[in-house]
Design an enzyme around this catalytic site. Structure first.
Site, PDB file in Angstrom:
ATOM      1  N   HIS A   1     -23.534  33.938 -12.352  1.00 53.05           N
ATOM      2  CA  HIS A   1     -22.398  33.525 -13.175  1.00 53.05           C
ATOM      3  C   HIS A   1     -22.096  32.038 -12.967  1.00 53.05           C
ATOM      4  O   HIS A   1     -22.027  31.259 -13.928  1.00 53.05           O
ATOM      5  CB  HIS A   1     -21.184  34.379 -12.804  1.00 53.05           C
ATOM      6  CG  HIS A   1     -19.927  34.018 -13.540  1.00 53.05           C
ATOM      7  ND1 HIS A   1     -19.417  34.786 -14.559  1.00 53.05           N
ATOM      8  CD2 HIS A   1     -19.073  32.977 -13.398  1.00 53.05           C
ATOM      9  CE1 HIS A   1     -18.301  34.233 -15.014  1.00 53.05           C
ATOM     10  NE2 HIS A   1     -18.074  33.125 -14.320  1.00 53.05           N
ATOM     11  N   GLU A   2     -21.914  31.645 -11.713  1.00 50.61           N
ATOM     12  CA  GLU A   2     -21.559  30.256 -11.439  1.00 50.61           C
ATOM     13  C   GLU A   2     -22.707  29.305 -11.778  1.00 50.61           C
ATOM     14  O   GLU A   2     -22.486  28.158 -12.179  1.00 50.61           O
ATOM     15  CB  GLU A   2     -21.132  30.094  -9.976  1.00 50.61           C
ATOM     16  CG  GLU A   2     -19.912  30.914  -9.580  1.00 50.61           C
ATOM     17  CD  GLU A   2     -18.691  30.649 -10.460  1.00 50.61           C
ATOM     18  OE1 GLU A   2     -18.600  29.553 -11.056  1.00 50.61           O
ATOM     19  OE2 GLU A   2     -17.831  31.540 -10.564  1.00 50.61           O
TER      20      GLU A   2
ATOM     21  N   HIS B   1     -22.406  28.311 -15.320  1.00 46.65           N
ATOM     22  CA  HIS B   1     -21.509  27.165 -15.471  1.00 46.65           C
ATOM     23  C   HIS B   1     -22.233  25.872 -15.100  1.00 46.65           C
ATOM     24  O   HIS B   1     -22.098  24.845 -15.769  1.00 46.65           O
ATOM     25  CB  HIS B   1     -20.287  27.324 -14.568  1.00 46.65           C
ATOM     26  CG  HIS B   1     -19.256  28.280 -15.069  1.00 46.65           C
ATOM     27  ND1 HIS B   1     -18.733  28.240 -16.340  1.00 46.65           N
ATOM     28  CD2 HIS B   1     -18.625  29.315 -14.439  1.00 46.65           C
ATOM     29  CE1 HIS B   1     -17.823  29.192 -16.488  1.00 46.65           C
ATOM     30  NE2 HIS B   1     -17.743  29.862 -15.346  1.00 46.65           N
TER      31      HIS B   1
ATOM     32  N   HIS C   1     -24.454  24.667 -17.739  1.00 45.49           N
ATOM     33  CA  HIS C   1     -23.633  24.090 -18.806  1.00 45.49           C
ATOM     34  C   HIS C   1     -23.333  22.623 -18.492  1.00 45.49           C
ATOM     35  O   HIS C   1     -23.338  21.760 -19.386  1.00 45.49           O
ATOM     36  CB  HIS C   1     -22.342  24.894 -18.942  1.00 45.49           C
ATOM     37  CG  HIS C   1     -21.673  24.759 -20.265  1.00 45.49           C
ATOM     38  ND1 HIS C   1     -20.509  25.437 -20.579  1.00 45.49           N
ATOM     39  CD2 HIS C   1     -21.972  24.042 -21.376  1.00 45.49           C
ATOM     40  CE1 HIS C   1     -20.140  25.145 -21.818  1.00 45.49           C
ATOM     41  NE2 HIS C   1     -21.008  24.294 -22.322  1.00 45.49           N
TER      42      HIS C   1
END
Length: 694
Positions: free
Chosen positions: A486-487, A490, A493
């Protein structure tokens, strides 16, 4: 993901000057101009902030005093690039205050916050500066701006109008005062959560009280006790300690004790946040009212995908209605299982993890203890990097010559398939008293172009995973594996960002869109082809067997209904706190419990609430925005179905995601980005199908 700058500060924290005696202000000699963490000391921060603010104000004054007619370059672009040094100082300080703090830094944060708020207000409420911005905005249709320039102009104008530029002098003074009080209150809230987390210790000296706990949990607790100068085994409220204790400890009395401590953090006592909540809610109502909005939720949602509280509340209510029967079934299954295995009475909140783990182990023949040996942290890290390479052509090389803020941190140089430098990636895996709980991504520098020179991002990924022990390496749970995916989403991104203006690149997107890239990445955790590429038993080297993967996939939606209601409770409580027109007359505990009891799945426990430690909404960037996690789940479920159709490592699909979403930041509105990638609007039913609640 966490924001690195406190409440009330927007993007214009800037500067360009040099104080050769302060490593925060002078150019860094580290590769790529990376922060000189090896030279920065606590005493450097306040002088750096003071100097940067002084020079920042001078740069803003230069924009105002410019005798030339206002245009995009001398006003909008100048404002965007003005004062980069203050941005740098702020990002370093506030990021480190989250992950490597001390009492001196925490006090400094409270001292500096009013200074920064005053600086921001001196910009945002300056009528002469706004007059120049408005002059450019009013002739936007004749300026022949490109897409990115047009968006920057739009966002700059909106930022000023949404933060009081059209107020009269009396209103501006009141607004500035509210913002200053709000920034201090949110910092204090966060400080209390960290202090309360660190204040609780469960020290066990009788080995019989460890019954049920796996060896790795005992060893970790013994190491914690040794580090604290205690005998026996010590457990804390940090997730790597708390979570396995709740899952495996057979001592129900101790489970209840640590559960109550965890779920009453900052409720009364030295680190009480209940009055701070009322203060923060009141300040946000006042802020919204001054700006002409009925509630803070009306204000906050205006520039997000959802747009209105009505849309969010309808979304949450619809999901709640569809999830609730499944949540009740989930708890009923555990109750029946526990009773069939000798448990008497009703399942209480401190029983659910324990009996759920046993039920899951029996039904799916799978548990965290069985899976952990296949998820050795170094192998997981390699798997993250390999996935980024297979999808986006990224390469990661550890750099030993980049200064670090803590010995636990690793730094990687990230390049693409053509050797182009893309980012520095800092990874900070292990818990410590100076670090907040949980996991997050943030940045020390955003992507931008300054004076024609590309400034690639410095991205930080922070977790709280189990440390290696004397007998075994760091082994993470499957849940922690999905967390780091998940992180890392990010982080991608941020690392894949393209664009000229920092305020529009990377994760600077609508709050209810920012979780799409991160939640999308979690899907690979359940793909056999990916798991078998790296998940090997750390002792035997055996590749994770297909049988075990089948069980992981089969157990994927285990207690999906319960998990959905839990997340919807968070989102609903957030919306209720920020939809009031005045501070509720009832106390914080009653206010929250009245909301949660609308769809109860477990017995309510008197005095237990999560609001006082709900940092996401009271000290982070998710106020009136926690629904974003569920909102983004709908987006990512639909987006990943495209990968399933074309292949989970399909480079063309990944290229489309990169070019149409990940690299675009906030240059284009989020709903348009999704349609560009998927070819249509998202299907809400995609989430229900994915979680087995259709």
């Amino acid at each position: 993901m966490k924001t690195s700058i406190p409440a009330g500060l927007a993007a214009a924290l800037l500067l360009t000057s040099c104080n050769m005696n302060n490593p925060l202000l002078e150019p860094s000699e580290a590769p790529y101009g990376a922060p000189a963490f090896d030279k920065i000391k606590v005493e450097h921060y306040k002088p750096a902030f003071e100097e940067a603010i002084k020079e920042g104000k001078a740069e803003i004054k230069a924009i105002i005093d410019n005798e030339e007619e206002p245009d995009f370059a001398n006003t909008i672009e100048a404002l965007e690039h003005a004062g980069s040094k203050l941005t740098n100082v702020s990002s370093i300080f506030f990021n480190l205050n989250e992950c490597c703090t001390n009492p001196e830094m925490q006090q400094l944060a409270e001292d500096i916050s009013p200074m920064l708020t005053e600086y921001e207000m001196s910009i945002i409420l300056n009528p002469e500066l706004f007059a120049r911005i408005k002059a450019v905005y009013d002739k936007k249709d004749s300026l022949n701006l490109n897409e990115e320039q047009a968006k920057l102009l739009e966002e700059t104008y909106k930022r000023f109008t949404r933060n009081g530029a059209n107020l009269n002098d009396e209103q501006k003074a009141e607004y500035a005062k509210v913002e200053e009080e709000l920034s201090v209150a949110t910092l204090k809230f966060n400080k209390n959560v960290l202090s309360a987390t660190n204040a609780f210790v469960l020290n066990i000296t009788d080995e019989k009280d460890l019954e049920g706990l796996p060896d790795y949990v005992r060893e970790m607790a013994a190491l914690e006790a040794k580090d604290r100068g205690q005998e026996g085994w010590t457990f804390t409220l940090n997730q790597p300690s708390y979570s396995p204790f709740m899952k495996y400890s057979k001592n129900r009395e101790l489970r209840e004790k640590i559960w109550r401590a965890y779920n009453t953090k900052c409720v009364g006592g030295e680190f009480d946040n209940t009055e701070l909540i009322r203060q923060i809610v009141d300040l946000r109502i006042r802020k919204a009212n001054i700006l002409g909005y009925r509630t803070y939720a009306d204000y906050a949602l205006e520039d997000r995908m959802a747009k209105t509280p009505e849309t969010v509340n309808a979304f949450l209510a619809d999901l709640r209605e569809k999830s609730y029967p499944f949540a009740l079934r989930d708890v009923k299954d555990i109750q029946e299982y526990a009773n069939a295995n000798g448990f008497e009475g009703q399942i209480m909140p401190w029983d659910l993890s324990f009996w759920s783990e046993k039920y899951k182990d029996e039904k799916y023949a799978i548990n965290e203890e069985l899976l952990k040996p296949y998820f050795e942290l170094n192998s997981v890290q390699g798997a993250l990097f390999d996935l980024a390479n297979r999808l986006y052509g990224l390469n990661f090389k550890e750099r030993k010559d980049i200064p670090l803020y803590h010995p636990d941190v690793k730094t990687f140089e990230v390049t693409d398939e053509n050797g182009r430098f893309m980012a520095l990636l800092y990874i900070d895996y292990f818990p410590r008293e100076s670090k907040g709980g949980g996991a997050w991504m943030t940045s020390f520098r955003e992507m931008s172009v300054v004076n024609g020179e590309e400034q690639r991002p410095f991205v930080s990924l922070v977790t709280n995973f189990t440390k290696p022990t004397k007998n075994e390496p760091s082994l993470i749970t499957f849940y922690e594996f999905t967390t780091i995916l998940h992180e890392f989403g990010h982080a991608l991104h941020g690392m894949l960002a393209e664009g000229t203006y920092a305020s529009l690149t990377g994760t600077n997107v609508a709050r209810d869109f920012v979780e799409l890239p991160s939640q999308l990445m979690e899907n690979w955790a359940y793909e056999p082809e990916y798991l078998q590429s790296f998940a090997k038993h750390y002792k035997t080297g055996e590749v994770i067997p297909q049988e075990l993967i089948d069980k992981i996939v089969a157990a994927k939606n285990f207690q999906a209904g319960y998990a959905s209601i839990r997340q919807l409770d968070f989102g609903t409580v957030d919306m209720e706190w920020h939809s009031v027109t005045e501070v509720p007359g009832k106390d914080v505990i009653s206010f929250e419990q009245d909301i949660v009891k609308r769809s109860p799945v477990l017995p309510a426990i008197e005095g237990v609430v999560f609001s006082p430690s709900f940092g996401h909404i009271f000290s982070g960037g998710y106020s009136a925005g926690y629904y974003s996690y569920k909102w983004a789940e709908v987006l990512e479920a639909d987006a990943f179905s495209y990968f399933k159709e074309t292949g989970i490592f399909n480079k063309q699909t990944a290229k489309e995601l990169r070019e149409k979403v990940l690299s675009r930041g906030g240059i284009v509105d989020a709903d348009i980005l999704f349609r560009d990638f998927r070819g249509r609007d998202p299907r809400p039913d995609a989430l229900l199908e994915k979680t087995g609640m259709k």
